[in-house]
Design a protein around this motif. Sequence first.
Motif, short mmCIF file in Angstrom:
data_model
loop_
_atom_site.label_atom_id
_atom_site.label_comp_id
_atom_site.label_asym_id
_atom_site.label_seq_id
_atom_site.Cartn_x
_atom_site.Cartn_y
_atom_site.Cartn_z
N SER A 58 -61.33 -20.21 -37.04
CA SER A 58 -60.47 -21.14 -36.30
C SER A 58 -61.32 -21.82 -35.25
O SER A 58 -61.95 -21.15 -34.42
CB SER A 58 -59.31 -20.40 -35.64
N ILE A 59 -61.35 -23.16 -35.25
CA ILE A 59 -62.16 -23.87 -34.26
C ILE A 59 -61.60 -23.71 -32.85
O ILE A 59 -62.31 -23.28 -31.95
CB ILE A 59 -62.32 -25.36 -34.65
N PRO A 60 -60.32 -24.02 -32.61
CA PRO A 60 -59.82 -23.87 -31.23
C PRO A 60 -59.71 -22.43 -30.77
O PRO A 60 -59.75 -22.15 -29.57
CB PRO A 60 -58.44 -24.55 -31.27
N GLY A 61 -59.60 -21.49 -31.71
CA GLY A 61 -59.40 -20.09 -31.33
C GLY A 61 -60.69 -19.29 -31.22
O GLY A 61 -60.64 -18.13 -30.80
N PHE A 62 -61.82 -19.88 -31.57
CA PHE A 62 -63.06 -19.11 -31.57
C PHE A 62 -63.53 -18.82 -30.16
O PHE A 62 -63.57 -19.68 -29.29
CB PHE A 62 -64.18 -19.86 -32.31
N ARG A 63 -63.92 -17.56 -29.92
CA ARG A 63 -64.61 -17.13 -28.71
C ARG A 63 -65.57 -16.02 -29.12
O ARG A 63 -65.23 -15.17 -29.95
CB ARG A 63 -63.65 -16.60 -27.64
N GLY A 64 -66.73 -15.98 -28.52
CA GLY A 64 -67.64 -14.88 -28.79
C GLY A 64 -68.97 -15.34 -29.34
O GLY A 64 -69.43 -16.46 -29.08
N GLU A 65 -69.61 -14.49 -30.14
CA GLU A 65 -70.94 -14.74 -30.68
C GLU A 65 -70.83 -15.19 -32.13
O GLU A 65 -70.29 -14.47 -32.98
CB GLU A 65 -71.80 -13.47 -30.58
N GLY A 154 -68.40 -19.17 -21.45
CA GLY A 154 -67.99 -18.75 -22.77
C GLY A 154 -68.64 -19.59 -23.85
O GLY A 154 -69.30 -20.59 -23.58
N THR A 155 -68.45 -19.15 -25.10
CA THR A 155 -68.95 -19.87 -26.27
C THR A 155 -67.76 -20.30 -27.11
O THR A 155 -66.94 -19.47 -27.49
CB THR A 155 -69.90 -18.99 -27.09
N ILE A 156 -67.68 -21.59 -27.39
CA ILE A 156 -66.57 -22.14 -28.16
C ILE A 156 -67.10 -22.94 -29.34
O ILE A 156 -68.30 -23.22 -29.43
CB ILE A 156 -65.65 -23.02 -27.29
N ALA A 157 -66.20 -23.33 -30.24
CA ALA A 157 -66.55 -24.14 -31.40
C ALA A 157 -65.89 -25.51 -31.28
O ALA A 157 -64.74 -25.61 -30.87
CB ALA A 157 -66.11 -23.45 -32.69
N THR A 158 -66.65 -26.55 -31.63
CA THR A 158 -66.10 -27.91 -31.63
C THR A 158 -66.60 -28.66 -32.86
O THR A 158 -67.68 -28.36 -33.38
CB THR A 158 -66.50 -28.71 -30.37
N SER A 159 -65.83 -29.65 -33.30
CA SER A 159 -66.20 -30.47 -34.45
C SER A 159 -65.85 -31.92 -34.14
O SER A 159 -64.70 -32.23 -33.84
CB SER A 159 -65.45 -29.99 -35.70
N ASP A 177 -72.38 -23.08 -25.92
CA ASP A 177 -72.43 -22.11 -24.83
C ASP A 177 -72.32 -22.88 -23.52
O ASP A 177 -73.20 -23.70 -23.20
CB ASP A 177 -73.75 -21.33 -24.89
N ILE A 178 -71.25 -22.65 -22.77
CA ILE A 178 -70.92 -23.48 -21.62
C ILE A 178 -71.20 -22.72 -20.32
O ILE A 178 -70.80 -21.57 -20.17
CB ILE A 178 -69.45 -23.94 -21.68
N PHE A 179 -71.87 -23.41 -19.40
CA PHE A 179 -72.26 -22.83 -18.12
C PHE A 179 -71.86 -23.73 -16.96
O PHE A 179 -71.77 -24.96 -17.11
CB PHE A 179 -73.79 -22.63 -18.05
N LEU A 180 -71.65 -23.12 -15.80
CA LEU A 180 -71.55 -23.84 -14.53
C LEU A 180 -72.81 -23.56 -13.72
O LEU A 180 -73.40 -22.48 -13.81
CB LEU A 180 -70.33 -23.39 -13.72
N LEU A 237 -61.10 -24.53 -20.84
CA LEU A 237 -62.10 -23.58 -20.36
C LEU A 237 -62.82 -24.13 -19.13
O LEU A 237 -62.94 -23.45 -18.10
CB LEU A 237 -63.10 -23.28 -21.47
N LEU A 238 -63.31 -25.36 -19.22
CA LEU A 238 -64.09 -25.95 -18.13
C LEU A 238 -63.25 -26.16 -16.88
O LEU A 238 -63.61 -25.69 -15.79
CB LEU A 238 -64.70 -27.28 -18.59
#
Length: 248
Positions: A58-65, A154-159, A177-180, A237-238
């Motif tokens: 799932s693209i919107p539901g993905f979290r993790g490695e 966190g790490t998310i998936a986008t297309s 992989d998103i950082f502040l 997330l952001l």
Amino acid sequence: LARTTQAFAPALRSIPIHLVASKSSVTLRSAFRTRALSMAAPGQDLSELFDVYKPPSSIPGFRGEPERAGISRQRKLVHTQGDWHRAIHIWLYDGQGNLIIQQRSEGKDTFPGKWDVSIAGHVSSGDSVIETAMKESKEELGLDIKKEELEYLGTIATSMAGSSPITGDFLCNEYKDIFLLKYEGHLDDLKFAPEEVQAVSRVDWRSLRQQLEEQIGPDGQSIDGRYIPRPRHYMDLLFGALEERIGK
């Protein structure tokens, strides 16, 4: 850059070990910087190798490695074939709620000329996420940072699909992989490379959220505009993290 590194605040969240291991504007001068772009200088090496990953369930539901597919492909093929690959996003923010954004060079192979995240870069084959984050910070904005200064969200998936003069039609399937990174320095301290970035600016995070909202259609589809569109789960997330740290 001694004067630049002093502007960073300590990270608030530790970085997972798997990311480290290899295998509104104040004044015009302070809120916007631009530089002439030479189209002779490409914004990337199209033969650069990226590790390919398996698609998410799932693209919107993905979290993790994400899970590796066990192969690597050239940058151009990854984008034209829609292979899943990996990238880092670093958002520079200050205590007043401003974000630094960059305008991508016209020589980029995807989304040329669009405004986007402060720092972004693909993870090359064999590199770690944190190695990439530190390298791209130096290459794009001239910042010498330490991994402890990055706050991992966190790490998310986008297309996202698009078209550019260099690549033609492309499908950018990415694990991001998103950082502040807290930055209280001036735009004049940023030494950006014209082959990567043609301008930088500051924008209030609430204003940016509104503008990105306007590039999401009623059915969740991306609408072309001055920014690279971001899906709802990316924005949640952001901007959720920024609201926690800065307030409404």
